[in-house]
Every structure is written in structure tokens, then in C-alpha cells.
Design a protein around this motif. Structure first.
Motif, PDB file in Angstrom:
ATOM      1  N   LYS A   2       2.359   1.595  -3.499  1.00 16.50           N
ATOM      2  CA  LYS A   2       1.350   1.883  -4.516  1.00 16.50           C
ATOM      3  C   LYS A   2       1.160   3.390  -4.702  1.00 16.50           C
ATOM      4  CE  LYS A   2      -2.269  -0.696  -4.344  1.00 16.50           C
ATOM      5  NZ  LYS A   2      -3.597  -1.233  -3.931  1.00 16.50           N
ATOM      6  N   LYS A   3       1.317   4.143  -3.604  1.00 13.55           N
ATOM      7  CA  LYS A   3       1.153   5.593  -3.673  1.00 13.55           C
ATOM      8  C   LYS A   3       2.217   6.249  -4.554  1.00 13.55           C
ATOM      9  CE  LYS A   3      -1.106   5.975   0.826  1.00 13.55           C
ATOM     10  NZ  LYS A   3      -1.056   6.578   2.180  1.00 13.55           N
ATOM     11  N   GLU A  54       0.828  -1.205   0.000  1.00 10.09           N
ATOM     12  CA  GLU A  54       0.000   0.000   0.000  1.00 10.09           C
ATOM     13  C   GLU A  54       0.864   1.256   0.000  1.00 10.09           C
ATOM     14  OE1 GLU A  54      -3.319   0.090  -0.328  1.00 10.09           O
ATOM     15  OE2 GLU A  54      -3.141  -2.080  -0.623  1.00 10.09           O
ATOM     16  N   SER A  60       3.348   4.636  -7.287  1.00 10.97           N
ATOM     17  CA  SER A  60       3.244   3.901  -8.562  1.00 10.97           C
ATOM     18  C   SER A  60       4.221   2.741  -8.651  1.00 10.97           C
ATOM     19  CB  SER A  60       3.452   4.858  -9.755  1.00 10.97           C
ATOM     20  OG  SER A  60       2.488   5.895  -9.725  1.00 10.97           O
TER      21      SER A  60
END
Length: 268
Positions: free
Chosen positions: A120-121, A117, A123
């Protein structure tokens, strides 16, 4: 046979288990990821079995790293194997781990947030499981030069003393506020330096994910269910996952946050 010292507490039968394994020719591996520095009857955890696995990053302010300890007389073969097989992680992997580590320590990322997570922020897509390490050499990695440079500056005795002191602070708070029924372990032995203060809740994921209190430095006992396990065969472990959240002993979260947790638990 693998024995885990959960939360940093001694598996009380470890000496009996070690004797049984030795008598029957069974290799014993101690999982000491949570209990670096702890002892049982004056003997260091990790020295009862044939091998032991430690997590450096979980027990000290370090971005990554672990340790394999062998109590068998095969260090020559171990060194040879490491020299032939193990490689240093590339700078990209070291920098990524340092970035995530600082995110947790500076409060930019909540404790218990899955690393996927966090990435993911930015990319960066990665799996929680083994394949995500393939780009960085898989599992055959040595400690980075960065980690080795930090190790001499770690004040291990101070860290262990703080863990014990903070655990007792939590315990005293819960007992004084009539919350003892939420406490899982209400005594610590001489030589134990627990990594967590575990408490019972109805649903650990729900308790953690609730927006009202997900900044309290609490986290579920495990942050994810490993996809390669058939969890229907591990009912006790599933119950642990569902019912337990932990408070850190590396630092004390403060009485203001404890009061919020107390109010939440009292509503149950």
C-alpha cells in the motif's frame, strides 16, 4: 485428512494417524510449512502421509517458493500435470516478492506486517487472499528460475542447526528469568528444528501493535484471519490466534530485545 506440524514441532501421533489413514483408505496430507528437515523417530516429516506441503521461503533465505511432495507412486502423472498446467511466474511477480523479502531482511519492514500494508505504501492494492494472485497465473505456478538458481547455495544443515540452537537459547533465557509459564513448548526432541519459539500473551495483536515494542522481531502466530473461514466454528484456533506470539529461530534477536520482552511480560 490434513495434519499440521505447528511451529515446526512434530505432531506426536503422526505415526498412529498414518496407520489409521492407511487402514481406512483415507488420504493423508502433511502440512510441513514450518518443519523442513525435521524428523520423528528417524523418519522425515512429510513422508508419513500420501502427500506433504512445504514452504521454502519460510525455512530458508528465499523470497518465495513451496514444494509438493508425493509418497505415492504417481510421479509420472505428477510430472505430466506440472508440464501441462504449471507455468513460470512472470518477472513482475518475482521482482515484487524479492522486494518484499529484502524489506523484511533489511529491517525496512517489521516482521508480522501484512504484505498488503507493505504494498500500500507504494500505491499497490492487493487482496490478502487468492484473487491477488490471478495477475500472476493464480496458484498454478512453478518455482521461478531465480529461485532455482538460489537453491543450490542454501546451506540447509547450518540453517537447521541454527534453528535448534536459537530455540534453546530462548528457552534457557525464559527459564533463567522465571518466565517459564509463558513458554508453550519447553522441550524439543532429537530431529526437531522448530521454526518459531512460541510464547503466551494476553492479546497477540495488541502486544504486536503496541508502538513501544513492535520492532522486537515478534509477530502474532497468524498475521490475519482468513475471510473464508467461519471463525465461530474454530474456537481453539481463534484462541491460538489471540494468545500466541512467536520469536524467530532463523536468527537470534539478541538479549537486549529479550530483556524488553521480559519486562513487558512481567508487567502482566
Amino acid at each position: 485428512l490434513v495434519v499440521t506440524h505447528y511451529f515446526g514441532f512434530v505432531q506426536k501421533d503422526i505415526d498412529v494417524i498414518a496407520k489409521f489413514c492407511k487402514r481406512n483408505g483415507i488420504i493423508l496430507i502433511e502440512d510441513c510449512a514450518h518443519c523442513l528437515g525435521s524428523k520423528y523417530k528417524g523418519k522425515a516429516l512429510g513422508t508419513f502421509g500420501d502427500y506433504a506441503i512445504f514452504s521454502l521461503r519460510k525455512n530458508a533465505p528465499l523470497p518465495h517458493g513451496g514444494a509438493l511432495v508425493t509418497n505415492k507412486l504417481d510421479m509420472k502423472n505428477i510430472r505430466s500435470l506440472v508440464k501441462k498446467k504449471a507455468v513460470f511466474p512472470p518477472s513482475e511477480a518475482v521482482n515484487l516478492n524479492l522486494f518484499v523479502f529484502l524489506g523484511y531482511k533489511l529491517g525496512l519492514v517489521n516482521y508480522g506486517t501484512k504484505i498488503t500494508e507493505v504494498l500500500k505504501k507504494f500505491s499497490i492494492k492487493q487482496s490478502l487472499h487468492g484473487p491477488r494472485l490471478a495477475d500472476y497465473g493464480g496458484y498454478n505456478l512453478q518455482l521461478s528460475y531465480f529461485e532455482k538458481a538460489l537453491l543450490p547455495y542454501i546451506k540447509w544443515k547450518d540453517l537447521m542447526s541454527a534453528k535448534r540452537e536459537n530455540y534453546l537459547k530462548y528457552l534457557n533465557y525464559f527459564e533463567k528469568n522465571s518466565l517459564g509459564n509463558f513458554v508453550i513448548i519447553n522441550k524439543i526432541m532429537i530431529g526437531e528444528y522448530p521454526m518459531f519459539f512460541p510464547i503466551y500473551v494476553d492479546d497477540s495483536e495488541k502486544f504486536y501493535n503496541n508502538k513501544r515494542h513492535n520492532k522486537l522481531n515478534i509477530q502474532p502466530f497468524w498475521s490475519h484471519r482468513h475471510k473464508f473461514l467461519n471463525w465461530s466454528l474454530f474456537k481453539n484456533e481463534s484462541n491460538l490466534k489471540k494468545r500466541i506470539v512467536v520469536l524467530p529461530t532463523s536468527h537470534f534477536i539478541g538479549y537486549e530485545k529479550l530483556n524488553i520482552i521480559s519486562n513487558l511480560l512481567s508487567r502482566k
